[in-house]
Design a protein around this motif. Structure first.
Motif, PDB file in Angstrom:
ATOM      1  N   VAL A 128      34.589   4.797   4.314  1.00 12.47           N
ATOM      2  CA  VAL A 128      35.367   3.563   4.479  1.00 12.47           C
ATOM      3  C   VAL A 128      34.473   2.348   4.223  1.00 12.47           C
ATOM      4  O   VAL A 128      34.874   1.384   3.560  1.00 12.47           O
ATOM      5  N   THR A 129      33.231   2.410   4.727  1.00 14.03           N
ATOM      6  CA  THR A 129      32.297   1.299   4.511  1.00 14.03           C
ATOM      7  C   THR A 129      32.077   1.070   3.011  1.00 14.03           C
ATOM      8  O   THR A 129      32.084  -0.080   2.540  1.00 14.03           O
ATOM      9  N   ALA A 130      31.929   2.155   2.270  1.00 16.35           N
ATOM     10  CA  ALA A 130      31.710   2.030   0.822  1.00 16.35           C
ATOM     11  C   ALA A 130      32.952   1.445   0.153  1.00 16.35           C
ATOM     12  O   ALA A 130      32.856   0.562  -0.711  1.00 16.35           O
ATOM     13  N   LEU A 131      34.129   1.897   0.599  1.00 16.02           N
ATOM     14  CA  LEU A 131      35.372   1.377   0.025  1.00 16.02           C
ATOM     15  C   LEU A 131      35.501  -0.124   0.286  1.00 16.02           C
ATOM     16  O   LEU A 131      35.872  -0.910  -0.597  1.00 16.02           O
ATOM     17  N   LEU A 132      35.174  -0.546   1.518  1.00 17.82           N
ATOM     18  CA  LEU A 132      35.255  -1.968   1.855  1.00 17.82           C
ATOM     19  C   LEU A 132      34.248  -2.772   1.046  1.00 17.82           C
ATOM     20  O   LEU A 132      34.509  -3.918   0.661  1.00 17.82           O
ATOM     21  N   ALA A 133      33.084  -2.161   0.760  1.00 20.24           N
ATOM     22  CA  ALA A 133      32.080  -2.851  -0.063  1.00 20.24           C
ATOM     23  C   ALA A 133      32.631  -3.095  -1.464  1.00 20.24           C
ATOM     24  O   ALA A 133      32.462  -4.178  -2.033  1.00 20.24           O
ATOM     25  N   VAL A 134      33.324  -2.095  -1.997  1.00 19.48           N
ATOM     26  CA  VAL A 134      33.899  -2.252  -3.340  1.00 19.48           C
ATOM     27  C   VAL A 134      34.966  -3.350  -3.327  1.00 19.48           C
ATOM     28  O   VAL A 134      34.995  -4.241  -4.187  1.00 19.48           O
ATOM     29  N   LEU A 135      35.852  -3.292  -2.304  1.00 16.35           N
ATOM     30  CA  LEU A 135      36.901  -4.319  -2.195  1.00 16.35           C
ATOM     31  C   LEU A 135      36.281  -5.711  -2.074  1.00 16.35           C
ATOM     32  O   LEU A 135      36.738  -6.680  -2.686  1.00 16.35           O
ATOM     33  N   SER A 136      35.200  -5.821  -1.281  1.00 15.38           N
ATOM     34  CA  SER A 136      34.538  -7.120  -1.094  1.00 15.38           C
ATOM     35  C   SER A 136      33.961  -7.614  -2.411  1.00 15.38           C
ATOM     36  O   SER A 136      34.086  -8.801  -2.748  1.00 15.38           O
ATOM     37  N   ALA A 137      33.329  -6.696  -3.155  1.00 18.35           N
ATOM     38  CA  ALA A 137      32.746  -7.087  -4.437  1.00 18.35           C
ATOM     39  C   ALA A 137      33.840  -7.606  -5.373  1.00 18.35           C
ATOM     40  O   ALA A 137      33.662  -8.619  -6.058  1.00 18.35           O
ATOM     41  N   LEU A 138      35.001  -6.939  -5.353  1.00 22.90           N
ATOM     42  CA  LEU A 138      36.121  -7.390  -6.187  1.00 22.90           C
ATOM     43  C   LEU A 138      36.581  -8.784  -5.763  1.00 22.90           C
ATOM     44  O   LEU A 138      36.854  -9.642  -6.604  1.00 22.90           O
ATOM     45  N   ALA A 139      36.670  -9.002  -4.433  1.00 24.80           N
ATOM     46  CA  ALA A 139      37.119 -10.302  -3.935  1.00 24.80           C
ATOM     47  C   ALA A 139      36.137 -11.400  -4.334  1.00 24.80           C
ATOM     48  O   ALA A 139      36.543 -12.501  -4.750  1.00 24.80           O
ATOM     49  N   VAL A 140      34.841 -11.107  -4.232  1.00 23.34           N
ATOM     50  CA  VAL A 140      33.832 -12.107  -4.611  1.00 23.34           C
ATOM     51  C   VAL A 140      33.923 -12.391  -6.107  1.00 23.34           C
ATOM     52  O   VAL A 140      33.894 -13.549  -6.541  1.00 23.34           O
TER      53      VAL A 140
END
Ligand code: CUA
Length: 368
Positions: free
Chosen positions: A19-31
């Motif tokens: 889940v942490t890795a998934l959230l990191a990917v989502l965050s990178a997309l948002a940035v």
């Protein structure tokens, strides 16, 4: 019952790290989306001055940070709610793991927000200091005065008030002092990314440099009464300087006999002879009907209803306690009113002349 204090790391299994890795990917997309987003390309929001570009950078930094925080907080919330839900096999009085005195956790949740807040503070104070304290640099000094419900301007070398739109030369640093003659307004130049409250008895100062010729909105962003929504003007950024000088010279000539005192209240006695009720009715529709109904006294909009105001036996006095006669009604129109019933702007704020007052009084006198 003794509370268990197990090492929480034990409970962070593979699912947590996934889940942490998934959230990191989502965050990178948002940035990435925030970096690719250019509010300044919207037709309403060109960057028309220094510091508009810096303000946009700050805004994007805030948006990206907020997106990452939101994604992690909500992501973990949902994940934990599912991962640590009550299972059918749990006893009915089951209690989750109680974690306290976990120094490593406490250290990180103190350090991360502290560092973030400091970075944010440095970023914003730098911009704010430029807007507040930049050296005047031989620039232009303009004053804006808010009234219910319009802005007036004062320019160096021009007597009295400039009632036009605000004009500025391209590329010249501007020191703008704003204040108000009545209630609190707010002076917002969205294309310049600049805003300050206009407060009676206080002067707020903004510094900026127009970098793009054109016409941009000035909007009042502090609710200031019934016509707040109409309190807009424009700023016209002119090039070259010679065209601005021509505009300024025009006002110097036009206002050469004007008084430098800020018009606050009418003086002298208004001559009421020759007042024309029909003309007064027209002015009433333009200037008065937003706040006053032509109905009984109790029919209040902002101020009382004015039907029969000079002939109403139920209300033999005006709101200021004076007798209900044409002369005293003219005085209220001229000097405005402040009291139990509220606030009424004076004649210069309402933009009405002595002749208008005579016509209005004739009209009010005709209402029976
Ligand atoms: Cu002035 Cu709202």
């Amino acid at each position: 019952m003794a509370v268990e204090n197990r090492d929480p790391a034990v409970h962070l299994d593979r699912g947590f790290w996934l889940v942490t890795a998934l959230l990191a990917v989502l965050s990178a997309l948002a940035v990435y989306a925030t970096i690719m987003w250019h509010p300044e390309n919207m037709p309403q929001l060109p960057e028309a001055a220094i510091p508009a570009d810096q303000v946009d950078q700050l805004f994007k930094f805030l948006t990206a940070s907020a997106a990452v925080i939101f994604i992690y907080v909500v992501g973990y919330l949902v994940y934990f709610a599912i991962a640590f839900r009550v299972r059918a096999s749990d006893p009915p009085d089951a209690v989750g793991v109680q974690i306290h005195d976990h120094h490593q956790l406490e250290l990180w949740w103190t350090i991360i927000p502290t560092v973030f807040t400091i970075v944010l503070a440095i970023f914003s104070v730098k911009i704010w200091a430029g807007v507040q304290f930049a050296s005047p640099n031989n620039g232009l000094v303009v004053e804006a005065i808010g009234h219910q419900w319009f802005d007036d301007f004062r320019y160096p070398g021009v007597h009295g008030i400039v009632t036009d739109e605000m004009h500025l030369p391209l590329g010249v640093p501007v020191t703008l002092h704003v204040t108000s003659s009545d209630v609190i307004h707010s002076f917002w130049l969205p294309s310049m990314r600049i805003k300050a409250d206009m407060i009676p008895g206080m002067i707020n100062t903004l510094r900026f440099t127009p970098t793009r010729a054109g016409t941009y909105p000035i909007i009042c962003t502090e609710f200031c009464g019934t016509l707040h929504g109409t309190m807009n003007k424009q700023v016209v950024v002119i090039e070259p300087q010679a065209n601005f000088d021509k505009w300024l010279a025009g006002w110097k000539g036009k206002n050469k006999n004007a008084s430098d005192a800020i018009p606050v209240a009418g003086t002298g006695t208004v001559n009421l002879t020759g007042g024309d009720a029909a003309a007064g009715q027209k002015i009433f529709a333009q200037k008065c009907s937003a706040c006053h109904a032509v109905g009984p006294f109790s029919q209040k909009i902002v101020g009382p209803g004015l039907k029969g105001v000079l002939h109403d036996p139920a209300h033999p006095k005006l709101v200021n306690g004076e007798a209900a006669n044409p002369e005293d009604a003219a005085k209220i129109l001229q000097k405005g009113y402040d009291g139990d019933m509220g606030h009424m702007p004076n004649a210069s704020q309402n933009g009405i002349s002595d002749k208008d007052i005579a016509n209005l009084v004739a009209y009010l006198n005709s209402l029976k």
